[in-house]
Design a protein around this motif. Structure first.
Motif, PDB file in Angstrom:
ATOM      1  N   VAL A 103       0.862  -1.189   0.000  1.00 27.83           N
ATOM      2  CA  VAL A 103       0.000   0.000   0.000  1.00 27.83           C
ATOM      3  C   VAL A 103       0.895   1.235   0.000  1.00 27.83           C
ATOM      4  CG1 VAL A 103      -1.962  -1.091   1.168  1.00 27.83           C
ATOM      5  CG2 VAL A 103      -0.131  -0.057   2.527  1.00 27.83           C
ATOM      6  N   PRO A 104       0.407   2.387  -0.494  1.00 25.07           N
ATOM      7  CA  PRO A 104       1.225   3.602  -0.489  1.00 25.07           C
ATOM      8  C   PRO A 104       1.549   4.052   0.937  1.00 25.07           C
ATOM      9  CG  PRO A 104      -0.630   3.817  -2.004  1.00 25.07           C
ATOM     10  CD  PRO A 104      -0.883   2.576  -1.212  1.00 25.07           C
ATOM     11  N   PHE A 105       2.761   4.536   1.117  1.00 24.09           N
ATOM     12  CA  PHE A 105       3.205   4.943   2.453  1.00 24.09           C
ATOM     13  C   PHE A 105       2.285   5.999   3.048  1.00 24.09           C
ATOM     14  CE2 PHE A 105       5.394   7.636   5.438  1.00 24.09           C
ATOM     15  CZ  PHE A 105       6.073   6.740   6.257  1.00 24.09           C
ATOM     16  N   ASP A 106       1.949   7.035   2.290  1.00 24.36           N
ATOM     17  CA  ASP A 106       1.176   8.145   2.845  1.00 24.36           C
ATOM     18  C   ASP A 106      -0.208   7.699   3.293  1.00 24.36           C
ATOM     19  OD1 ASP A 106       3.258   9.910   2.516  1.00 24.36           O
ATOM     20  OD2 ASP A 106       2.532  10.713   0.615  1.00 24.36           O
ATOM     21  N   ASP A 107      -0.831   6.786   2.564  1.00 20.67           N
ATOM     22  CA  ASP A 107      -2.137   6.289   2.980  1.00 20.67           C
ATOM     23  C   ASP A 107      -2.019   5.435   4.240  1.00 20.67           C
ATOM     24  OD1 ASP A 107      -3.832   7.424   0.980  1.00 20.67           O
ATOM     25  OD2 ASP A 107      -3.021   5.989  -0.453  1.00 20.67           O
ATOM     26  N   LEU A 108      -0.993   4.587   4.294  1.00 25.08           N
ATOM     27  CA  LEU A 108      -0.786   3.766   5.487  1.00 25.08           C
ATOM     28  C   LEU A 108      -0.499   4.651   6.696  1.00 25.08           C
ATOM     29  CD1 LEU A 108      -0.449   1.023   6.855  1.00 25.08           C
ATOM     30  CD2 LEU A 108       1.966   1.067   6.172  1.00 25.08           C
ATOM     31  N   GLU A 109       0.364   5.645   6.516  1.00 26.33           N
ATOM     32  CA  GLU A 109       0.705   6.531   7.637  1.00 26.33           C
ATOM     33  C   GLU A 109      -0.530   7.280   8.125  1.00 26.33           C
ATOM     34  OE1 GLU A 109       2.288   9.770  10.019  1.00 26.33           O
ATOM     35  OE2 GLU A 109       1.116   9.958   8.181  1.00 26.33           O
ATOM     36  N   MET A 110      -1.381   7.684   7.205  1.00 31.81           N
ATOM     37  CA  MET A 110      -2.597   8.407   7.573  1.00 31.81           C
ATOM     38  C   MET A 110      -3.529   7.540   8.400  1.00 31.81           C
ATOM     39  SD  MET A 110      -4.814  10.869   7.514  1.00 31.81           S
ATOM     40  CE  MET A 110      -6.601  11.027   7.671  1.00 31.81           C
ATOM     41  N   ILE A 111      -3.807   6.322   7.940  1.00 35.80           N
ATOM     42  CA  ILE A 111      -4.765   5.483   8.649  1.00 35.80           C
ATOM     43  C   ILE A 111      -4.206   5.013   9.983  1.00 35.80           C
ATOM     44  CG2 ILE A 111      -4.141   3.243   7.602  1.00 35.80           C
ATOM     45  CD1 ILE A 111      -7.694   4.549   8.245  1.00 35.80           C
ATOM     46  N   VAL A 112      -2.904   4.743  10.038  1.00 30.55           N
ATOM     47  CA  VAL A 112      -2.293   4.327  11.296  1.00 30.55           C
ATOM     48  C   VAL A 112      -2.321   5.470  12.302  1.00 30.55           C
ATOM     49  CG1 VAL A 112      -0.132   3.601  12.381  1.00 30.55           C
ATOM     50  CG2 VAL A 112      -0.870   2.529  10.257  1.00 30.55           C
ATOM     51  N   ARG A 113      -1.966   6.664  11.854  1.00 29.83           N
ATOM     52  CA  ARG A 113      -2.007   7.826  12.737  1.00 29.83           C
ATOM     53  C   ARG A 113      -3.431   8.045  13.271  1.00 29.83           C
ATOM     54  NH1 ARG A 113       0.929  12.742  13.168  1.00 29.83           N
ATOM     55  NH2 ARG A 113       2.218  12.233  11.354  1.00 29.83           N
ATOM     56  N   ALA A 114      -4.410   7.925  12.372  1.00 34.58           N
ATOM     57  CA  ALA A 114      -5.797   8.179  12.765  1.00 34.58           C
ATOM     58  C   ALA A 114      -6.276   7.187  13.813  1.00 34.58           C
ATOM     59  CB  ALA A 114      -6.698   8.131  11.537  1.00 34.58           C
ATOM     60  N   LEU A 115      -6.048   5.900  13.588  1.00 34.66           N
ATOM     61  CA  LEU A 115      -6.603   4.896  14.490  1.00 34.66           C
ATOM     62  C   LEU A 115      -5.825   4.778  15.797  1.00 34.66           C
ATOM     63  CD1 LEU A 115      -7.841   2.054  12.121  1.00 34.66           C
ATOM     64  CD2 LEU A 115      -8.947   4.168  12.843  1.00 34.66           C
ATOM     65  N   PHE A 116      -4.555   5.226  15.797  1.00 34.37           N
ATOM     66  CA  PHE A 116      -3.809   5.258  17.058  1.00 34.37           C
ATOM     67  C   PHE A 116      -4.083   6.538  17.847  1.00 34.37           C
ATOM     68  CE2 PHE A 116      -0.950   1.745  15.786  1.00 34.37           C
ATOM     69  CZ  PHE A 116      -0.861   1.091  17.011  1.00 34.37           C
ATOM     70  N   PHE A 118      -6.646   7.543  19.392  1.00 34.06           N
ATOM     71  CA  PHE A 118      -7.339   7.266  20.653  1.00 34.06           C
ATOM     72  C   PHE A 118      -7.060   5.819  21.030  1.00 34.06           C
ATOM     73  CE2 PHE A 118      -9.821  10.313  18.125  1.00 34.06           C
ATOM     74  CZ  PHE A 118      -9.619  11.434  18.916  1.00 34.06           C
ATOM     75  N   ARG A 119      -5.830   5.546  21.372  1.00 32.05           N
ATOM     76  CA  ARG A 119      -5.353   4.174  21.512  1.00 32.05           C
ATOM     77  C   ARG A 119      -6.037   3.415  22.640  1.00 32.05           C
ATOM     78  NH1 ARG A 119       0.070   3.855  21.162  1.00 32.05           N
ATOM     79  NH2 ARG A 119       0.107   1.876  22.259  1.00 32.05           N
ATOM     80  N   ARG A 120      -6.590   4.120  23.600  1.00 29.02           N
ATOM     81  CA  ARG A 120      -7.275   3.439  24.688  1.00 29.02           C
ATOM     82  C   ARG A 120      -8.737   3.145  24.364  1.00 29.02           C
ATOM     83  NH1 ARG A 120      -3.826   7.105  26.278  1.00 29.02           N
ATOM     84  NH2 ARG A 120      -2.118   6.535  27.662  1.00 29.02           N
ATOM     85  N   LYS A 121      -9.189   3.626  23.216  1.00 27.69           N
ATOM     86  CA  LYS A 121     -10.567   3.409  22.782  1.00 27.69           C
ATOM     87  C   LYS A 121     -10.597   2.371  21.666  1.00 27.69           C
ATOM     88  CE  LYS A 121     -12.147   6.808  25.359  1.00 27.69           C
ATOM     89  NZ  LYS A 121     -13.069   6.585  26.499  1.00 27.69           N
ATOM     90  N   MET A 122     -11.770   1.816  21.426  1.00 25.74           N
ATOM     91  CA  MET A 122     -11.936   0.909  20.287  1.00 25.74           C
ATOM     92  C   MET A 122     -11.762   1.685  18.982  1.00 25.74           C
ATOM     93  SD  MET A 122     -15.085  -1.520  21.596  1.00 25.74           S
ATOM     94  CE  MET A 122     -16.042  -0.157  22.252  1.00 25.74           C
ATOM     95  N   ILE A 123     -11.239   1.007  17.963  1.00 28.56           N
ATOM     96  CA  ILE A 123     -10.876   1.716  16.735  1.00 28.56           C
ATOM     97  C   ILE A 123     -12.081   2.322  16.030  1.00 28.56           C
ATOM     98  CG2 ILE A 123      -8.712   0.519  16.294  1.00 28.56           C
ATOM     99  CD1 ILE A 123     -10.174  -1.430  14.498  1.00 28.56           C
ATOM    100  N   ARG A 124     -13.290   1.849  16.338  1.00 29.42           N
ATOM    101  CA  ARG A 124     -14.471   2.454  15.700  1.00 29.42           C
ATOM    102  C   ARG A 124     -14.605   3.932  16.055  1.00 29.42           C
ATOM    103  NH1 ARG A 124     -17.929  -0.235  19.890  1.00 29.42           N
ATOM    104  NH2 ARG A 124     -18.032  -2.065  18.564  1.00 29.42           N
ATOM    105  N   ASP A 149     -14.385  -3.965  14.643  1.00 30.28           N
ATOM    106  CA  ASP A 149     -14.225  -2.570  15.043  1.00 30.28           C
ATOM    107  C   ASP A 149     -14.153  -2.357  16.548  1.00 30.28           C
ATOM    108  OD1 ASP A 149     -16.833  -2.963  15.818  1.00 30.28           O
ATOM    109  OD2 ASP A 149     -17.690  -1.374  14.585  1.00 30.28           O
ATOM    110  N   SER A 150     -14.270  -3.429  17.330  1.00 30.81           N
ATOM    111  CA  SER A 150     -14.159  -3.300  18.784  1.00 30.81           C
ATOM    112  C   SER A 150     -12.732  -3.529  19.286  1.00 30.81           C
ATOM    113  CB  SER A 150     -15.108  -4.283  19.478  1.00 30.81           C
ATOM    114  OG  SER A 150     -14.810  -5.628  19.107  1.00 30.81           O
TER     115      SER A 150
END
Length: 230
Positions: A103-116, A118-124, A149-150
């Protein structure tokens, strides 16, 4: 490349190096440049943290997608003058011939940054913030990726990150707007925790600065860096 990275700004240079590895630019323009780097021990632990480890973070996913880290050793803080309050770690970082995720680096970095974020919350929860509260798009996102998503971000495998990233690529044109967690980390924080533009909670309690600093740490960003994001 052999370097000693400043303890307080290790993350941005590492992300830039990983981007160069992924895109064959900069130091990696002519091939797979091996690196021996020293960091604050905590940063090194993030790079190699396995699934479900408390130190697993954005750096873990990016580093483990594009590199292998076969060797490491600790340098005690007492070896430095003046002595820091933390230990250092030296890692050998070897770019992979073929990344573990296609996958493209920028897209992976974006989604990883977004879902991390709120790391103590569920990814949803983080995904819903990313899609600006659109529940239908959020639900479709996880169905397309075939990811529960939980879960929490640190519990996801590389394969699951790859599927989430591909779903994001396939769906980002469907969303009415996507929060850019690189440029707008405080916007995401405000939206999730209910902070208004004056910096106070909706119930008029004083804005929780400690919580904001914690969210920036989860994003692997410092307040100084955030202040430079116009």
């Amino acid at each position: 490349l052999i370097a000693n990275l400043p303890f307080n700004i290790s993350t941005p240079p590492v992300v830039r190096l990983l981007r160069d590895i992924a895109n064959h630019t900069g130091l990696c323009h002519y091939g797979r440049t091996h690196m021996v780097l020293s960091f604050q021990k905590e940063v090194g632990e993030r790079l190699v943290a396995p699934v479900a480890h408390t130190q697993r973070s954005r750096l873990s996913i990016l580093a483990q997608t594009y590199t292998s880290i076969p060797e490491s050793f600790i340098i005690k803080g007492s070896a430095f003058i003046p002595e820091p309050k933390v230990d250092a770690v030296v890692l050998k970082i070897v770019p992979l011939e073929t990344p573990r995720l296609n996958v493209p680096f920028d897209d992976l970095e974006m989604i990883v940054r977004a879902l991390f974020c709120f790391r103590r919350k569920m990814i949803r929860h983080a995904a819903r913030v990313m899609f600006r509260g659109d529940r239908d798009i959020t639900d479709q996102f996880f169905r397309r990726a075939d990811v529960v998503d939980s879960l929490r971000a640190q519990e996801l495998t590389l394969d699951e990150w790859g599927r989430l990233c591909q779903a994001y690529i396939d769906m980002k044109h469907l969303a009415t707007g996507i929060v850019n967690f690189e440029r707008d980390p405080i916007e995401a924080y405000n939206e999730f925790y209910g902070v208004n533009t004056e910096g106070f909670m909706k119930d008029e309690r004083e804005h929780d600065v400690v919580a904001e600093e914690a969210i920036l740490r989860d994003l692997d960003m410092s307040p100084l860096i955030v202040d430079t994001l116009d």
